[in-house]
Structure formats: C-alpha cells, structure tokens
Motif scaffolding. Structure first.
Motif, short mmCIF file in Angstrom:
data_model
loop_
_atom_site.label_atom_id
_atom_site.label_comp_id
_atom_site.label_asym_id
_atom_site.label_seq_id
_atom_site.Cartn_x
_atom_site.Cartn_y
_atom_site.Cartn_z
N TYR A 35 0.85 -1.18 0.00
CA TYR A 35 0.00 0.00 0.00
C TYR A 35 0.89 1.24 0.00
O TYR A 35 1.99 1.24 0.54
N GLN A 37 0.91 5.23 1.25
CA GLN A 37 0.21 6.14 2.15
C GLN A 37 0.90 7.49 2.19
O GLN A 37 2.05 7.59 2.63
N GLY A 40 -1.08 11.95 6.34
CA GLY A 40 -2.41 12.43 6.67
C GLY A 40 -3.53 11.79 5.88
O GLY A 40 -4.69 12.21 5.99
N GLU A 41 -3.18 10.79 5.07
CA GLU A 41 -4.20 10.13 4.27
C GLU A 41 -4.23 8.64 4.57
O GLU A 41 -3.30 8.09 5.15
N ALA A 42 -5.31 7.98 4.16
CA ALA A 42 -5.42 6.54 4.34
C ALA A 42 -4.57 5.82 3.28
O ALA A 42 -4.24 6.40 2.25
N PRO A 43 -4.23 4.57 3.53
CA PRO A 43 -3.47 3.81 2.53
C PRO A 43 -4.27 3.57 1.26
O PRO A 43 -5.48 3.44 1.29
N PHE A 45 -4.27 1.01 -2.22
CA PHE A 45 -3.80 -0.28 -2.70
C PHE A 45 -2.86 -0.12 -3.90
O PHE A 45 -3.13 0.63 -4.83
N LEU A 87 3.72 0.62 2.62
CA LEU A 87 3.42 -0.37 3.65
C LEU A 87 3.32 -1.76 3.05
O LEU A 87 2.59 -1.97 2.08
N GLY A 100 3.59 -4.17 8.23
CA GLY A 100 4.92 -3.68 8.51
C GLY A 100 4.82 -2.23 8.97
O GLY A 100 3.76 -1.60 8.86
N ALA A 101 5.92 -1.71 9.47
CA ALA A 101 5.93 -0.34 9.99
C ALA A 101 5.95 0.71 8.89
O ALA A 101 5.76 1.89 9.15
N GLY A 102 6.22 0.26 7.65
CA GLY A 102 6.22 1.20 6.54
C GLY A 102 7.61 1.73 6.23
O GLY A 102 8.47 1.84 7.12
#
Lengths: 109, 116
Positions: A35, A37, A40-43, A45, A87, A100-102
């Motif tokens: 993903y 990201q 301030g935004e959602a992930p 796909f 992510l 994962g932590a990204g």
C-alpha cells in the motif's frame, strides 16, 4: 510471533528506480499487499501477490518469494509525487492483515 | 471500484465526551469491516474486526467498553470513542472486505480525532 520487516526510510532521485524490500515471518500466508500512504491520508492499494514471481503494473512492480518470506516493491521513473510511505502487509492464516511499519520514501529532484 | 467513506473526516472534542465515527461501503456489501488506529509516524494498528450482525473481535489491549463498534448492516459500521481523552487523539481508519475471493481491503479516507 509474527513479524514484518522493511527499511524505515529510503531516499532516491527523481527519474531513478528504487526497490523497497519486505521480509516476513507469519503464521500462515494468504497473500502479500503493498500500500502507498501519503501523510495524513489513508493507505491506497498498490499490489497483491499470492503466487511467486513478478507482477507488473505500470511504473510499479511487486515480487514475491514465498519460500524466502520475501517481497519487494519496485518503483521506476520516480516522480516527486511518489514521496510517501510504502506499507507491506501479509494476510495470515486467519485472513488478518499483519502490517509492517512502513518505509518512508523521499524523492529528491 | 469499491469505495469506502468515513464521516467525519476530522473532529475536535473536549475531554470526557463521546465521538462516533461512521464507515460506509458505498458500492458493495462489506461482510467484514476493520478499524485501525494510526499514531504519527507509526504503522496501522488493528483495533478490531467486525462482521455484520455479530459482536466485534477486539485486538489485545483495546478496551471494548471504550471503543464501541457496531456493524448493523452490510454497508455501515460505527466506532464510538466513549469518554475520550487526549491520549485517544489519533488517525482512525476503517477498511472493508467484500467477501469475494479477493482478499483486498478497501480503506476509508480516515478520521482525524483531536481530544482537547
């Protein structure tokens, strides 16, 4: 325990290629997601791999090796807008996403 | 494509009040919805999983009496943060799965909660 590792931060140059690695140890495996990201935004796909091999989608490709517990996301022809966190997430045997932590990707001109 | 909405997109409230966040699947039926919390510079943390018509399954360490989840229909799930405190300030994101063979989760845009 379940564990997903990916680098915390990477830096690349506009127009170049970058590979973001992800290794995982999970209880069961039903696929691996990448993903993107932005802050301030959602992930959003990017890709889903459940079989070994490379999946190509435009400038982005994702690779999976189940025997090695390893995946990578390859970004080509980098653009400034690609600066974001990436992510890696694995769907375990209970169909729960383990995150994962990204990896924070910084693109420089 | 599958679209998930969240409302509100941001909310500021006083300590001790309750806040309700709605998550809706707009063009598909969501058999399973997930609620995540994300603190700054950290990854997503799953709070709970809810299936339509049944009680939510909470992750370890998440207080079910504080974070009330209702998944009353196949298109709507709500998260209520009860007696919110400043430490509950976070980015709350819902996602939904449509129950088909696809294992993809479709994410809502998130709700930024600030508790004063």
């Amino acid at each position: 325990g379940q564990n997903i590792d990916q680098p915390t931060e990477m830096t690349a140059t506009e127009g170049a290629i970058v590979q973001i690695n992800c290794t995982y140890q999970t209880s069961g495996f039903n696929g691996l997601f990448w993903y993107q990201q932005h802050a301030g935004e959602a992930p959003t796909f990017l890709s889903y791999n459940v079989l070994d091999g490379l999946e190509e989608k435009g400038r982005f490709s994702s690779f999976l090796s189940r025997s090695k517990g390893y995946s990578y996301l390859l970004l080509k022809e980098l653009q400034m807008k690609d600066s974001a966190s990436y992510l890696c997430a694995v769907l375990d045997s209970n169909y729960q996403l383990i995150w994962g932590a990204g990896t924070k990707l910084i693109i420089k001109p | 494509g599958a679209v998930v909405s969240q409302h509100p997109s941001w909310v500021i409230c006083k300590s001790g009040t309750s806040v309700k966040i709605e998550c809706r699947s707009l063009d598909f039926q969501a058999t399973t919805m997930f609620w995540y919390r994300q603190f700054p510079k950290q990854s997503l943390m799953l709070m709970a999983t809810s299936n339509e018509g049944s009680k939510a399954t909470y992750e370890q360490g998440v207080e079910k009496d504080k974070f009330l989840i209702n998944h009353a229909s196949l298109t709507l799930s709500t998260l209520t943060v009860t007696s919110a405190h400043p430490e509950d300030s976070s980015f709350y994101i819902c996602s939904a799965r449509d129950g088909t063979e696809s294992n993809e989760q479709f994410f809502g845009p998130g709700t930024r909660l600030t508790v004063l």
